[in-house]
Design a protein around this motif. Structure first.
Motif, mmCIF file in Angstrom:
data_model
loop_
_atom_site.group_PDB
_atom_site.id
_atom_site.type_symbol
_atom_site.label_atom_id
_atom_site.label_comp_id
_atom_site.label_asym_id
_atom_site.label_seq_id
_atom_site.Cartn_x
_atom_site.Cartn_y
_atom_site.Cartn_z
ATOM 1 N N LYS A 170 0.810 -1.232 0.000
ATOM 2 C CA LYS A 170 0.000 0.000 0.000
ATOM 3 C C LYS A 170 0.834 1.269 0.000
ATOM 4 O O LYS A 170 0.392 2.300 -0.515
ATOM 5 N N ASN A 177 -10.092 -2.321 7.230
ATOM 6 C CA ASN A 177 -8.957 -2.967 7.879
ATOM 7 C C ASN A 177 -9.423 -4.220 8.616
ATOM 8 O O ASN A 177 -10.282 -4.144 9.494
ATOM 9 N N GLY A 178 -8.841 -5.356 8.226
ATOM 10 C CA GLY A 178 -9.250 -6.635 8.803
ATOM 11 C C GLY A 178 -8.802 -6.789 10.242
ATOM 12 O O GLY A 178 -9.563 -7.266 11.103
ATOM 13 N N THR A 179 -7.567 -6.378 10.518
ATOM 14 C CA THR A 179 -7.000 -6.580 11.855
ATOM 15 C C THR A 179 -7.835 -5.889 12.936
ATOM 16 O O THR A 179 -8.180 -6.499 13.948
ATOM 17 N N TYR A 211 -3.200 -11.502 9.442
ATOM 18 C CA TYR A 211 -3.985 -10.319 9.073
ATOM 19 C C TYR A 211 -3.174 -9.036 9.272
ATOM 20 O O TYR A 211 -3.279 -8.106 8.497
ATOM 21 N N GLU A 215 -0.220 -6.137 9.818
ATOM 22 C CA GLU A 215 0.994 -5.687 9.143
ATOM 23 C C GLU A 215 2.217 -6.155 9.925
ATOM 24 O O GLU A 215 2.114 -6.492 11.107
ATOM 25 N N ASP A 226 -1.879 -0.942 11.733
ATOM 26 C CA ASP A 226 -3.298 -1.320 11.734
ATOM 27 C C ASP A 226 -4.040 -0.567 12.828
ATOM 28 O O ASP A 226 -5.037 0.101 12.570
ATOM 29 N N LYS A 235 -5.410 2.941 2.478
ATOM 30 C CA LYS A 235 -6.428 2.432 1.541
ATOM 31 C C LYS A 235 -7.363 3.533 1.063
ATOM 32 O O LYS A 235 -7.682 3.609 -0.131
ATOM 33 N N GLY A 248 -10.786 -9.188 3.964
ATOM 34 C CA GLY A 248 -9.994 -7.977 3.771
ATOM 35 C C GLY A 248 -8.524 -8.195 4.018
ATOM 36 O O GLY A 248 -7.709 -7.302 3.826
#
Ligand code: HSE
Length: 344
Positions: free
Chosen positions: A125, A179-181, A207, A209, A215, A224, A319
């Protein structure tokens, strides 16, 4: 198609597993028979083999805590930039860790590869959020493809949807859980797991970083929304031009208290156009439990795109994750193969 992997962590290995698992399907359905000629990883070692690397060997070695230096053939002492120059590849798969402040080392890898005429697929990203216009310009000048579907919502199709499927629409806003985390952590905290344990679990599941601060402070979601602002509205803003707040101040008791009022915390990323100018933000919001976003739990992401043609279009799906993000690179790779075939 000759490939090099630059970065062979969770995501790179996720893609490698898919290439092994789907070998026959890729050949039968798309005529795609990629030959991996190099793998470069700062931590895990590097290997180069013009005759092609059987991906099961590095995958097995890394599963048994060994490194690429233990490969039978092709141990390579050069760094990623050397490999980009020397390996004779057609495509670079860039999946090193994201640094949203500097975009490095990925930006240098991508620039070098695009300038050398390699197609590039990345899930990183940092380079997109910081240097989108520059990189797209280089890709146009050298007439190669630069694809990055996995940078937003991993393999769940959002960027392709916005760029291709919704072509001709005007997009007023894109809003949701990106953000999944953090969504996973908030879900597990609501179930009673302490913050630290939930974060550790998110790391184990692939998940988070490499440095999970990105995150929990909201920076990943910020990268994003910045990418979306660039892709959809042509913005050239930097991520830190936008307001950003993460989840670190949300306590277990605040989650409990919100629940008693019929609310649930979600980290919401938004990007919209105001008088032709792209705006964006990341912040936790208390959403009503009856709201569709409230039922999106775990590492799942959900985004609503407000269009002038279809009204609201909502995409819900994974995600983050090893296979999920690896899959986003496969989508891009298939696209490159089709484009190469079309041009022949
Ligand atoms: N750390 C990111 C997340 C990975 O949790 O969403 C996918 O971009």
């Amino acid at each position: 198609m000759r490939l090099i992997f630059v970065g062979f962590g969770t995501v790179g290995q996720g893609l490698a597993e898919l290439l092994v698992e789907k070998k026959d399907l890729l050949s039968r359905r798309y005529g795609l028979e990629p030959v991996v000629v190099g793998i470069s990883d700062e931590m895990k070692g590097s290997v180069i083999n013009p005759a092609g690397i059987d991906l099961t060997e590095p995958l097995d070695l890394l599963k048994s805590e060994k490194s690429l230096c233990d490969m039978e053939i092709g141990k390579y002492d050069g760094n990623a930039l050397d490999m980009i120059r020397d390996a004779g590849a057609d495509v670079m798969l860039e999946a090193t860790y994201t640094n949203i402040k500097t975009g490095e080392p990925a930006t240098s890898h991508i620039k070098a590869a695009l300038e050398k005429g390699l197609h590039v697929v990345t899930t990183n990203k940092g380079p997109l959020a910081l240097h989108y216009q520059d990189l797209v310009q280089i890709a146009e000048a050298t007439q190669v493809q630069f694809l990055f579907e996995g940078t937003v919502m991993s393999g769940t199709p959002l960027l392709n949807l916005l760029r291709e499927t919704l072509a001709g629409s005007t997009i007023a806003e894109i809003k949701g859980i990106l953000n999944g985390t953090t969504n996973y952590i908030l879900t597990r905290m609501e179930e009673g797991l302490p913050y630290e344990d939930a974060l550790k679990k998110a790391q184990e599941l692939g998940y988070a970083e490499a440095v999970p601060d990105a995150d929990v402070l909201g920076w990943d979601a910020l990268a994003k929304v910045t990418i979306l602002a660039k892709v959809v509205y042509g913005s050239n803003a930097d991520p830190f031009d936008y307001p950003c707040q993460g989840i670190t101040e949300i306590t277990a008791s605040a989650i409990e208290e919100a629940k008693s009022r019929g609310k649930r915390f979600k980290l919401i990323g938004k990007v919209w156009s105001e008088k032709g100018i792209a705006k964006a933000s990341v912040a936790p919001e208390e959403v009503d439990v009856s709201h569709p976003l409230a039922s999106v739990m775990g590492a799942t992401n959900a985004v609503t795109v407000t269009t002038d043609t279809l009204g609201d279009v909502t995409v819900v799906g994974p995600g983050a994750g090893r296979k999920e993000t690896g899959f986003s690179m496969l989508i891009d790779l298939i696209k490159i193969a089709s484009e190469i075939r079309r041009k022949r």
